[in-house]
Design a protein around this motif. Structure first.
Motif, PDB file in Angstrom:
ATOM      1  N   SER A   1      44.260  -6.445  68.606  1.00 55.56           N
ATOM      2  CA  SER A   1      44.875  -5.645  66.827  1.00 55.56           C
ATOM      3  C   SER A   1      45.542  -4.735  67.240  1.00 55.56           C
ATOM      4  O   SER A   1      45.886  -4.547  67.938  1.00 55.56           O
ATOM      5  N   ALA A   2      46.416  -4.779  65.768  1.00 59.55           N
ATOM      6  CA  ALA A   2      47.014  -3.926  65.276  1.00 59.55           C
ATOM      7  C   ALA A   2      47.605  -4.015  64.089  1.00 59.55           C
ATOM      8  O   ALA A   2      47.020  -4.856  63.029  1.00 59.55           O
ATOM      9  N   GLY A   3      48.416  -3.485  63.259  1.00 55.35           N
ATOM     10  CA  GLY A   3      49.107  -2.849  61.807  1.00 55.35           C
ATOM     11  C   GLY A   3      49.302  -1.911  61.657  1.00 55.35           C
ATOM     12  O   GLY A   3      50.698  -1.606  62.657  1.00 55.35           O
ATOM     13  N   TYR A   4      49.930  -1.482  60.704  1.00 55.42           N
ATOM     14  CA  TYR A   4      50.870  -0.440  60.026  1.00 55.42           C
ATOM     15  C   TYR A   4      50.427   0.825  59.956  1.00 55.42           C
ATOM     16  O   TYR A   4      49.781   1.730  59.719  1.00 55.42           O
ATOM     17  N   GLY A   5      51.022   2.171  61.311  1.00 56.02           N
ATOM     18  CA  GLY A   5      50.061   2.940  60.811  1.00 56.02           C
ATOM     19  C   GLY A   5      48.640   3.517  61.273  1.00 56.02           C
ATOM     20  O   GLY A   5      47.984   2.583  62.471  1.00 56.02           O
ATOM     21  N   GLU A   6      47.704   3.696  60.559  1.00 48.17           N
ATOM     22  CA  GLU A   6      46.680   3.777  60.727  1.00 48.17           C
ATOM     23  C   GLU A   6      45.486   2.494  60.818  1.00 48.17           C
ATOM     24  O   GLU A   6      44.180   1.866  60.155  1.00 48.17           O
ATOM     25  N   ALA A   7      45.981   1.548  59.426  1.00 44.28           N
ATOM     26  CA  ALA A   7      45.680   0.542  59.292  1.00 44.28           C
ATOM     27  C   ALA A   7      45.603  -1.065  59.622  1.00 44.28           C
ATOM     28  O   ALA A   7      46.953  -0.923  60.395  1.00 44.28           O
ATOM     29  N   VAL A   8      44.793  -1.604  59.987  1.00 42.76           N
ATOM     30  CA  VAL A   8      44.382  -2.142  61.303  1.00 42.76           C
ATOM     31  C   VAL A   8      44.221  -3.598  60.188  1.00 42.76           C
ATOM     32  O   VAL A   8      44.136  -4.039  59.402  1.00 42.76           O
ATOM     33  N   VAL A   9      45.398  -4.508  60.456  1.00 45.27           N
ATOM     34  CA  VAL A   9      45.418  -5.676  60.145  1.00 45.27           C
ATOM     35  C   VAL A   9      45.670  -7.171  60.853  1.00 45.27           C
ATOM     36  O   VAL A   9      44.908  -8.877  60.637  1.00 45.27           O
ATOM     37  N   LEU A  10      44.960  -7.332  62.174  1.00 48.23           N
ATOM     38  CA  LEU A  10      44.476  -8.218  62.768  1.00 48.23           C
ATOM     39  C   LEU A  10      43.773  -7.400  63.537  1.00 48.23           C
ATOM     40  O   LEU A  10      44.011  -6.187  63.888  1.00 48.23           O
ATOM     41  N   HIS A  11      42.638  -8.688  64.588  1.00 46.83           N
ATOM     42  CA  HIS A  11      41.172  -8.338  64.403  1.00 46.83           C
ATOM     43  C   HIS A  11      41.357  -9.113  65.251  1.00 46.83           C
ATOM     44  O   HIS A  11      41.247 -10.370  65.316  1.00 46.83           O
ATOM     45  N   GLU A  12      41.150  -8.397  66.519  1.00 40.95           N
ATOM     46  CA  GLU A  12      40.989  -9.437  67.921  1.00 40.95           C
ATOM     47  C   GLU A  12      41.640 -10.508  68.627  1.00 40.95           C
ATOM     48  O   GLU A  12      41.141 -11.762  68.373  1.00 40.95           O
ATOM     49  N   VAL A  13      43.030 -10.972  67.950  1.00 44.27           N
ATOM     50  CA  VAL A  13      43.298 -11.951  67.974  1.00 44.27           C
ATOM     51  C   VAL A  13      43.950 -12.421  69.221  1.00 44.27           C
ATOM     52  O   VAL A  13      44.184 -11.591  70.007  1.00 44.27           O
ATOM     53  N   SER A  14      43.623 -13.888  69.911  1.00 49.03           N
ATOM     54  CA  SER A  14      43.335 -14.218  70.973  1.00 49.03           C
ATOM     55  C   SER A  14      44.543 -15.545  71.349  1.00 49.03           C
ATOM     56  O   SER A  14      44.483 -16.408  70.277  1.00 49.03           O
ATOM     57  N   LEU A  15      45.396 -15.485  71.566  1.00 49.74           N
ATOM     58  CA  LEU A  15      45.517 -16.820  72.214  1.00 49.74           C
ATOM     59  C   LEU A  15      47.149 -16.969  73.370  1.00 49.74           C
ATOM     60  O   LEU A  15      47.220 -15.696  73.695  1.00 49.74           O
ATOM     61  N   ARG A  16      47.352 -18.424  73.676  1.00 47.25           N
ATOM     62  CA  ARG A  16      48.542 -18.006  74.856  1.00 47.25           C
ATOM     63  C   ARG A  16      49.122 -18.997  75.042  1.00 47.25           C
ATOM     64  O   ARG A  16      49.272 -20.508  73.206  1.00 47.25           O
ATOM     65  N   LEU A  17      50.222 -19.277  75.816  1.00 46.41           N
ATOM     66  CA  LEU A  17      51.548 -19.967  75.024  1.00 46.41           C
ATOM     67  C   LEU A  17      51.866 -20.889  76.767  1.00 46.41           C
ATOM     68  O   LEU A  17      52.126 -20.229  77.088  1.00 46.41           O
ATOM     69  N   ASP A  18      52.412 -21.517  76.638  1.00 45.17           N
ATOM     70  CA  ASP A  18      52.606 -22.309  78.041  1.00 45.17           C
ATOM     71  C   ASP A  18      54.646 -22.337  78.213  1.00 45.17           C
ATOM     72  O   ASP A  18      54.710 -22.301  76.585  1.00 45.17           O
ATOM     73  N   GLU A  19      55.230 -22.520  78.526  1.00 46.61           N
ATOM     74  CA  GLU A  19      56.713 -22.715  78.924  1.00 46.61           C
ATOM     75  C   GLU A  19      56.750 -23.502  78.072  1.00 46.61           C
ATOM     76  O   GLU A  19      56.435 -24.700  78.362  1.00 46.61           O
ATOM     77  N   GLY A  20      58.039 -23.879  77.324  1.00 45.84           N
ATOM     78  CA  GLY A  20      58.439 -25.710  76.590  1.00 45.84           C
ATOM     79  C   GLY A  20      57.794 -25.441  75.630  1.00 45.84           C
ATOM     80  O   GLY A  20      57.982 -26.104  75.064  1.00 45.84           O
TER      81      GLY A  20
END
Length: 235
Positions: free
Chosen positions: A11-30
């Motif tokens: 969860s992330a954003g700008y100041g107190e404003a939350v833009v992303l909510h519980e985002v999960s993902l993964r990426l492998d090498e290559g």
């Protein structure tokens, strides 16, 4: 394949404003990941968060097992993040060559190798950033990220506003960098089919959450679903 990037409940954003909510993902090498979604759904915020340019409220980001949460942007670059933001952020008062040598880190990607990938830049090594076209500035922004010798390349709308001939040039270069060279990448783009064709994984964001994930090929093969996810109305 070994896991490279793991994002858990971000969860992330700008100041107190939350833009992303519980985002999960993964990426492998290559692997290359196409990050899709309508305008304003959090794609750029996600890229900015990986690069350390937002406020992270919750969750965990690891790159090659190293936690990035508390690292500043320059520390994330040292850890292996190569970021090409929408604004490009090249040093316009420096020459092309100075832009590259100012940030280069040891590794296989040297300024000379970047010139091989982007012959236009080789021809304009002595030109200032202000003397480059928009497409040449974008090539320089990508080349500058490459000479950092990153483990993960972040490309935020690299084709935006460019002439078709430059779009084709950049797509060929990105395909070579990811497919032939095996550099992992996350690409945000408003031309989904162009990016899906050179990606392994596709993730779609809506209102700051992941609403779809699949192989890039599977999503490319379902244009109706892609239109639905991106809010494109067929006539």
């Amino acid at each position: 394949m070994a896991e490279l990037l793991n994002v858990e409940n971000l969860s992330a954003g700008y100041g107190e404003a939350v833009v992303l909510h519980e985002v999960s993902l993964r990426l492998d090498e290559g692997q290359t990941l196409a990050l899709l979604g309508r305008n304003g759904t959090g794609k750029t915020t996600f890229m900015n968060t990986l690069a350390g340019a937002t406020r992270q409220h919750a969750g965990r980001i690891t790159l090659g097992g190293q936690a990035l949460n508390r690292l500043k942007p320059h520390e994330r670059a040292a850890a292996g993040i190569g970021w090409v933001p929408q604004e490009r952020n090249i040093f316009k008062s420096l020459t092309v060559h100075e832009n590259l040598t100012a940030v280069a880190r040891p590794g296989p990607w040297t300024p000379e190798r970047a010139y091989q990938m982007f012959p236009r830049l080789a021809e304009r090594q002595g030109n200032l950033g202000t003397q480059l076209s928009g497409g040449e500035q974008q090539m320089l922004a990508v080349a500058r990220a490459l000479v950092l010798n990153p483990r993960l390349l972040l490309l935020d709308e690299p084709l935006e506003g460019l002439a078709p001939i430059i779009v084709e040039e950049l797509l060929r270069a990105i395909r070579a960098i990811t497919r032939d060279e095996g550099l992992s990448a996350i690409i945000v783009e408003q031309h989904p089919q162009a990016i899906l064709a050179i990606s392994d994984v596709a993730v779609v964001l809506d209102h700051g959450t992941v609403v779809h994930r699949d192989s890039a090929q599977a999503l490319s093969d379902q244009p109706g679903l892609l239109d639905q996810l991106l809010g494109v109305a067929r006539r």
